[in-house]
Design an enzyme around this catalytic site. Structure first.
Site, short mmCIF file in Angstrom:
data_model
loop_
_atom_site.label_atom_id
_atom_site.label_comp_id
_atom_site.label_asym_id
_atom_site.label_seq_id
_atom_site.Cartn_x
_atom_site.Cartn_y
_atom_site.Cartn_z
N LYS A 132 58.53 18.58 123.26
CA LYS A 132 57.81 18.48 124.63
C LYS A 132 57.48 17.01 124.81
CE LYS A 132 54.44 20.65 127.65
NZ LYS A 132 53.43 21.69 127.53
N SER B 24 53.81 24.64 131.97
CA SER B 24 54.41 23.27 132.13
C SER B 24 55.65 23.09 131.16
CB SER B 24 53.18 22.23 131.71
OG SER B 24 52.74 22.24 130.32
N SER C 21 51.27 27.41 129.09
CA SER C 21 52.38 26.55 129.10
C SER C 21 53.48 26.79 127.95
CB SER C 21 52.19 25.04 129.09
OG SER C 21 51.66 24.75 130.22
N1 GLN Z 1 49.91 26.47 134.22
C1 GLN Z 1 48.74 25.86 133.42
C2 GLN Z 1 48.15 24.79 134.15
O1 GLN Z 1 48.72 24.27 135.05
C3 GLN Z 1 48.75 25.99 132.14
C4 GLN Z 1 49.22 24.44 131.64
C5 GLN Z 1 49.23 24.46 130.23
O2 GLN Z 1 49.19 25.31 129.41
N2 GLN Z 1 49.54 23.05 129.91
O3 GLN Z 1 47.10 24.28 133.84
#
Ligand code: GLN
Length: 507
Positions: free
Chosen positions: A81, A156, A180
């Site tokens: 990532k 994400s 994410s």
């Molecule tokens: N979707 C969540 C957010 O927008 C999770 C983000 C993550 O785990 N990096 O904060």
């Protein structure tokens, strides 16, 4: 092992490389070819360096020829990532503000994979600074779900999950701050693990919210995830929150899959209204499978989980506003408006204006407000108290059961564009995953079938106490074995061929 190397599991590839049945160069080339074929449709990667990957693969092959001992995943490709550093490769975090930044050092996760002989293919797409649930917040364009190209791959870490689901890489690394790793795994029919906070190092991970972020493995099988988990986990003196304790035996647990006598708690607050019928149905069926395998299933109440989402959306923006303050055009990446007439402060303002997308700006503003004097106690302080209550709910539940379960996400993959203008609808995707980030315990998503209404993957979330990550794998392996027997193979085998989807889009 499959004749098509990209269809093999990481465990199969590693043993075929070790035995000389195939070489790491062949395996790596097969994945680069697959990427060349499907990337135009999927867009899982932001940066690929085939030459560097092939050189790393050749070194593993040479080591093998020299009779040097190989690690359990030596020669196997992996995708990273783009929020973790890999010296010499760009790290953008999906943001314009970091465009052109090439870090001079490796994240600990990266270094451990390199030391173990894994072959890094490239950096995967993500929502800008890991803020989002659909990868649509990437400044470099969205990733498409390999099950249906007009659907989101989750976020994400949509790039990492899609790369694995599209057979572009057998393994990938994600980071999980609020879901994410788990939410993208859920909507792509793959396995995603958020280790116990402090179980994997955050050194070299560009911080979103330091008290929540945790790197972890993405894979197509439970054993593959466990093998990668073992490579990256363990104490790191470079991360002050890293736990100095032995890594749980996740590989042993993944090989065993024995859930007899295990006590499993269904979280009452994570289900019911607002959950898609197919998600509820597949979740119930999976729980029945666990019970038929000898687990004892009970219902458990975690009353404060209902406040986890609002608390998270105060804690996260607060930490993010502080962590992102360093991107000001002076040290990293983009610098805007520096024409010799403007002050440093003006250039910082213009750089941040031009470099950050709308969601990042929204959260910086929210976080700065929540931390400002006069509001600190009302917002940030209050959210931290809720965090303690969520942690206590977990402690009480884990005194009675070994693991907790829920659906991983309320719905299956939604359409690209469907929620992009509605932040609250987007935030609701993480309803089930956020509690484990607030409390820091281990958590995972495993594929449990397709929702009858849309034929898209459903994930089951398993949550275990801190440092009991092995329990996730035990449950995941039990489900995988029983369900694959029912399906006659892996769930991903039911995904449409990407070539068909691409034709569909062209038409
Ligand atoms: N979707 C969540 C957010 O927008 C999770 C983000 C993550 O785990 N990096 O904060």
């Amino acid at each position: 092992m499959s004749a098509d190397l990209t269809r093999s599991t990481a465990a199969e590839l590693a043993s075929a490389i070790a035995s000389g049945e195939t070489s790491s160069v062949e395996v790596t080339q097969a994945h680069l070819d697959r990427m060349a074929a499907v990337e135009p449709a999927v867009h899982a990667f932001l940066h690929v360096d085939g030459e560097r990957a092939l050189a790393a693969a050749a070194r593993v092959d040479a080591d093998r020829a020299d009779g040097k001992p190989l690690g359990p995943l030596a020669g196997v490709p992996v995708a990273l990532k783009d929020v973790l550093t890999y010296a010499g490769a760009p790290t953008t975090c999906g943001s314009r503000v970091l465009e052109g930044w090439v870090p001079p050092y490796d994240a600990t996760v990266t270094r451990r994979m390199l030391d173990a002989g894994l072959v890094i293919l490239g950096k995967t797409n993500l929502d800008e600074f890991a803020m989002g649930s659909s990868t649509e917040n990437s400044a470099y364009g969205p990733t498409h779900n390999p099950w249906a190209l007009d659907r989101i791959p989750g976020g994400s870490g949509g790039g990492s999950a899609a790369a694995v689901a599209a057979y572009e890489a057998p393994l990938a690394i994600g980071t999980d701050t609020g879901g994410s790793i788990r939410q993208p795994a859920s909507v792509t029919g793959t396995v995603g693990i958020k280790p116990t906070y402090g179980g994997t190092s955050r050194y070299g991970l560009v911080a979103l919210a330091s008290s929540l972020d945790q790197p972890g493995p993405c894979a197509r099988t439970v054993l593959d995830a466990a093998l990668l988990h073992t490579v990256i986990a363990g104490h790191d003196p470079l991360d002050s929150t890293s736990i100095d304790a032995p890594v749980p035996d996740v590989v042993g647990a993944a090989r065993s899959g024995d859930v007899r006598g295990m006590k499993i708690g269904i979280v009452r607050e994570l289900g019911g209204e607002g959950y898609a019928p197919g998600v509820e149905q597949r979740f119930r069926e999976a729980v029945e499978v666990l019970s038929s395998l000898g687990a004892e299933v009970v219902e458990v109440s975690c009353p404060h989980f209902s406040y986890a989402l609002p608390a998270y959306y105060l804690v996260l923006p607060s930490e993010a506003s502080s962590n992102l303050a360093k991107f000001d055009g002076m040290r990293f990446g983009l610098r805007a408006g520096d024409d010799g007439t403007r002050s440093a402060e003006e250039v910082m303002g213009l750089t941040r204006e031009a470099g950050f997308g709308a969601e990042v700006k929204r959260r910086i503003i929210l976080g700065t407000y929540a931390l400002s004097s006069g509001y600190y106690d009302a917002y940030y302080g209050q959210a931290q108290k809720v965090r303690t209550l969520v942690t206590r709910d977990f402690e009480a539940a884990f005194a009675a059961v070994d693991v907790l379960v829920s659906p991983s996400t309320p719905t299956t993959a939604f359409r690209l564009g469907e929620k992009v203008d509605d932040p609250i609808a987007m935030y609701l995707n993480d309803l089930c995953t956020i509690p484990s980030n607030l409390a820091g315990n281990a958590s995972a998503s495993f594929p449990v079938g397709l929702a009858p209404e849309d034929g898209l993957p459903v994930g089951l979330q398993v949550m275990a106490p801190p440092l009991a990550d092995d329990r996730l794998y035990r449950v995941g392996a039990a489900l995988e074995r029983a369900l694959q027997e029912r399906w006659g193979g892996p769930l991903l085998a039911q995904a449409p061929e990407l070539a068909t989807l691409v034709e569909g889009v062209a038409r």
